[in-house]
Design a protein around this motif. Structure first.
Motif, PDB file in Angstrom:
ATOM      1  N   ASN A   1      -0.048   0.073   1.056  1.00 30.92           N
ATOM      2  CA  ASN A   1       0.050  -0.466   2.417  1.00 30.92           C
ATOM      3  C   ASN A   1      -1.295  -1.037   2.853  1.00 30.92           C
ATOM      4  O   ASN A   1      -1.358  -1.964   3.649  1.00 30.92           O
ATOM      5  CB  ASN A   1       0.464   0.628   3.406  1.00 30.92           C
ATOM      6  CG  ASN A   1       1.861   1.134   3.105  1.00 30.92           C
ATOM      7  OD1 ASN A   1       2.744   0.332   2.795  1.00 30.92           O
ATOM      8  ND2 ASN A   1       2.054   2.438   3.172  1.00 30.92           N
ATOM      9  N   ALA A   2      -2.360  -0.461   2.341  1.00 35.00           N
ATOM     10  CA  ALA A   2      -3.700  -0.891   2.763  1.00 35.00           C
ATOM     11  C   ALA A   2      -4.244  -2.022   1.887  1.00 35.00           C
ATOM     12  O   ALA A   2      -4.973  -2.890   2.367  1.00 35.00           O
ATOM     13  CB  ALA A   2      -4.651   0.293   2.722  1.00 35.00           C
ATOM     14  N   PHE A   3      -3.911  -1.997   0.611  1.00 31.24           N
ATOM     15  CA  PHE A   3      -4.451  -3.015  -0.300  1.00 31.24           C
ATOM     16  C   PHE A   3      -3.334  -3.943  -0.785  1.00 31.24           C
ATOM     17  O   PHE A   3      -2.366  -3.488  -1.392  1.00 31.24           O
ATOM     18  CB  PHE A   3      -5.124  -2.356  -1.510  1.00 31.24           C
ATOM     19  CG  PHE A   3      -6.232  -1.407  -1.148  1.00 31.24           C
ATOM     20  CD1 PHE A   3      -7.430  -1.895  -0.653  1.00 31.24           C
ATOM     21  CD2 PHE A   3      -6.088  -0.044  -1.311  1.00 31.24           C
ATOM     22  CE1 PHE A   3      -8.468  -1.022  -0.321  1.00 31.24           C
ATOM     23  CE2 PHE A   3      -7.110   0.845  -0.985  1.00 31.24           C
ATOM     24  CZ  PHE A   3      -8.299   0.347  -0.487  1.00 31.24           C
ATOM     25  N   GLU A   4      -3.523  -5.228  -0.523  1.00 30.93           N
ATOM     26  CA  GLU A   4      -2.500  -6.210  -0.939  1.00 30.93           C
ATOM     27  C   GLU A   4      -2.611  -6.513  -2.423  1.00 30.93           C
ATOM     28  O   GLU A   4      -3.667  -6.318  -3.026  1.00 30.93           O
ATOM     29  CB  GLU A   4      -2.740  -7.525  -0.187  1.00 30.93           C
ATOM     30  CG  GLU A   4      -2.322  -7.477   1.253  1.00 30.93           C
ATOM     31  CD  GLU A   4      -2.740  -8.726   2.005  1.00 30.93           C
ATOM     32  OE1 GLU A   4      -3.280  -9.648   1.368  1.00 30.93           O
ATOM     33  OE2 GLU A   4      -2.521  -8.754   3.215  1.00 30.93           O
TER      34      GLU A   4
ATOM     35  N   CYS B   1     -12.499  -5.906   1.181  1.00 34.42           N
ATOM     36  CA  CYS B   1     -11.417  -5.057   1.713  1.00 34.42           C
ATOM     37  C   CYS B   1     -11.992  -3.961   2.606  1.00 34.42           C
ATOM     38  O   CYS B   1     -11.524  -3.747   3.727  1.00 34.42           O
ATOM     39  CB  CYS B   1     -10.650  -4.379   0.575  1.00 34.42           C
ATOM     40  SG  CYS B   1      -9.524  -5.468  -0.272  1.00 34.42           S
TER      41      CYS B   1
ATOM     42  N   LYS C   1      -5.106   8.418   1.138  1.00 37.26           N
ATOM     43  CA  LYS C   1      -4.774   7.057   1.586  1.00 37.26           C
ATOM     44  C   LYS C   1      -6.063   6.377   2.064  1.00 37.26           C
ATOM     45  O   LYS C   1      -7.076   7.056   2.297  1.00 37.26           O
ATOM     46  CB  LYS C   1      -3.702   7.079   2.681  1.00 37.26           C
ATOM     47  CG  LYS C   1      -4.030   7.971   3.846  1.00 37.26           C
ATOM     48  CD  LYS C   1      -2.843   8.081   4.793  1.00 37.26           C
ATOM     49  CE  LYS C   1      -3.154   8.969   6.000  1.00 37.26           C
ATOM     50  NZ  LYS C   1      -3.771  10.273   5.704  1.00 37.26           N
ATOM     51  N   ALA C   2      -6.025   5.065   2.229  1.00 39.85           N
ATOM     52  CA  ALA C   2      -7.238   4.308   2.563  1.00 39.85           C
ATOM     53  C   ALA C   2      -7.912   4.826   3.838  1.00 39.85           C
ATOM     54  O   ALA C   2      -9.134   4.931   3.904  1.00 39.85           O
ATOM     55  CB  ALA C   2      -6.906   2.824   2.693  1.00 39.85           C
ATOM     56  N   GLU C   3      -7.095   5.176   4.844  1.00 40.49           N
ATOM     57  CA  GLU C   3      -7.637   5.666   6.131  1.00 40.49           C
ATOM     58  C   GLU C   3      -8.555   6.874   5.959  1.00 40.49           C
ATOM     59  O   GLU C   3      -9.483   7.087   6.746  1.00 40.49           O
ATOM     60  CB  GLU C   3      -6.479   6.124   7.029  1.00 40.49           C
ATOM     61  CG  GLU C   3      -5.899   5.040   7.872  1.00 40.49           C
ATOM     62  CD  GLU C   3      -4.683   5.557   8.654  1.00 40.49           C
ATOM     63  OE1 GLU C   3      -4.531   6.786   8.821  1.00 40.49           O
ATOM     64  OE2 GLU C   3      -3.891   4.702   9.079  1.00 40.49           O
TER      65      GLU C   3
ATOM     66  N   MET D   1     -11.785  -3.363   6.704  1.00 40.27           N
ATOM     67  CA  MET D   1     -11.260  -2.130   7.300  1.00 40.27           C
ATOM     68  C   MET D   1     -12.247  -1.561   8.324  1.00 40.27           C
ATOM     69  O   MET D   1     -11.924  -0.640   9.062  1.00 40.27           O
ATOM     70  CB  MET D   1     -11.012  -1.079   6.201  1.00 40.27           C
ATOM     71  CG  MET D   1      -9.823  -1.416   5.334  1.00 40.27           C
ATOM     72  SD  MET D   1      -9.745  -0.301   3.903  1.00 40.27           S
ATOM     73  CE  MET D   1      -8.291  -0.935   3.083  1.00 40.27           C
TER      74      MET D   1
ATOM     75  N   ASP E   1      -2.982   2.956  -2.485  1.00 42.08           N
ATOM     76  CA  ASP E   1      -2.436   2.822  -1.137  1.00 42.08           C
ATOM     77  C   ASP E   1      -1.968   1.377  -0.978  1.00 42.08           C
ATOM     78  O   ASP E   1      -2.723   0.504  -0.555  1.00 42.08           O
ATOM     79  CB  ASP E   1      -3.501   3.166  -0.084  1.00 42.08           C
ATOM     80  CG  ASP E   1      -2.933   3.156   1.337  1.00 42.08           C
ATOM     81  OD1 ASP E   1      -1.841   2.568   1.527  1.00 42.08           O
ATOM     82  OD2 ASP E   1      -3.569   3.708   2.245  1.00 42.08           O
TER      83      ASP E   1
END
Ligand code: GLN
Length: 252
Positions: free
Chosen positions: A208-211, A155, A135-137, A159, A206
Motif C-alpha cells: 500500500n505504501a510502495f508502488e 519514497c 508496515k511503512a508507517e 513519506m 508494504d
C-alpha cells in the motif's frame, strides 16, 4: 617461363593473404563499442565479479547489455559510475546508455529517454529479525537508511521521514547488521540478495505504501536510432524467455 609462372603465383598468393589479413583487421576495427554505464553495486542486476559476462561485471543487466550490443553487431563495454551520475553521463555522451536497474520515473523522463520496461520491482524494507516494523508507517520514529539517488530515497522523502543516505547498498546493509540503523529501504530483488547473504535480516513488504516500479534502459533524449535497436532486442528477449532465464540464473 616456368619459373616466371611460379614466381607470379607466389606473388599472387602472398597478395591474397595480405588482402585477407587487411580485410580481417578492418572488420575488427569496425566493430563498434556500445558503452553502457552502470553502478555495479546492485546485485543481482550488476556487481563486480572476477569472471563476469562483460569484463569484471556480472548480473542480469550485464547479460542483457551484452546481448543488446551483440545482436546489433556491437561490443558491450561497461563504465562503472555512481548511480546518481548515470543520467548526466547519458546526457553528455560519456556513455551511450545506462543499464542499472533504473526505474522509469517522470522526473527522469525529463532528462533521458527510456526503453520499454524489462523488469518489475517494488521498494521493500529490510529489518533485523524481531523488528517491530511491519508496515511503512512503523518507520516514522525509526532510524532509516537509504541509498543516495535510489528510488528508495525519494519514497522515504515523500513519506516525510528523516533518513540517512549511503553511497552503496553494501554500506547500508552493514549499518543494519551492526545495529546502527533500524531499516533499509531498497528494491525488492536486491533486498532478497542481501537478506540471503546476511543471516538475521528479513524483508518487510508494504504494497500500500510502495508502488510497483519498472526498470528500463536510458538513452540520450532523441537517440531513437539506438533506442529502436535496444527495444527490438529487449522485445525479443522478453518474448523468448531470455530475461526470465537471466533472472532465474542470477536471482536464484
Ligand atoms: N531502481 C532504483 C532506482 O532506479 C535503484 C536502482 C539502482 O540502485 N541501481 O532508483
Amino acid at each position: 617461363m616456368k619459373k616466371a609462372v611460379k614466381i607470379l603465383s607466389i606473388v599472387l598468393a602472398l597478395a591474397a593473404v595480405i588482402t585477407l589479413f587487411a580485410a580481417c583487421g578492418k572488420k575488427e576495427a569496425e566493430t563498434k563499442t556500445l558503452t553502457f554505464g552502470t553502478n555495479a553495486e546492485f546485485p543481482p542486476f550488476e556487481f563486480v565479479a572476477s569472471n563476469g559476462v562483460i569484463d569484471n561485471y556480472d548480473g542480469i543487466d550485464m547479460a542483457i547489455a551484452k546481448q543488446v550490443a551483440e545482436e546489433n553487431g556491437m561490443q558491450a563495454k561497461i563504465e562503472n559510475l555512481e548511480f546518481d551520475s548515470l543520467i548526466v553521463a547519458v546526457q553528455n555522451g560519456q556513455i551511450d546508455a545506462a543499464i542499472a536497474g533504473m526505474t522509469i520515473k517522470p522526473e527522469r523522463l525529463e532528462s533521458v529517454d527510456f526503453s520499454i520496461p524489462y523488469y518489475k520491482a517494488t521498494q521493500v524494507m529490510i529489518v533485523k529479525e524481531g523488528s517491530t516494523i511491519t508496515k511503512a508507517e512503523d518507520m516514522a520514529d525509526k532510524k532509516i537508511v537509504v541509498i543516495q539517488g535510489y528510488t528508495g530515497e525519494s519514497c522515504v522523502k515523500d513519506m516525510g521521514y528523516k533518513y540517512e543516505a549511503f553511497k552503496k547498498g553494501s554500506e547500508a546493509i552493514l549499518e543494519l547488521v551492526n545495529g546502527k540503523c533500524d531499516v533499509v529501504v531498497i528494491d525488492s530483488a536486491t533486498a532478497k540478495n542481501y537478506v540471503a547473504d546476511n543471516p538475521g535480516l528479513k524483508i518487510v513488504e508494504d504494497n500500500n505504501a510502495f508502488e510497483g516500479e519498472e526498470y528500463a534502459i536510458a538513452v540520450k533524449k532523441g537517440n531513437t536510432e539506438l533506442l529502436n535497436k535496444i527495444n527490438a532486442t529487449l522485445e525479443k528477449m522478453l518474448a523468448d524467455g531470455t530475461i526470465e532465464k537471466f533472472g532465474a540464473q542470477y536471482a536464484g
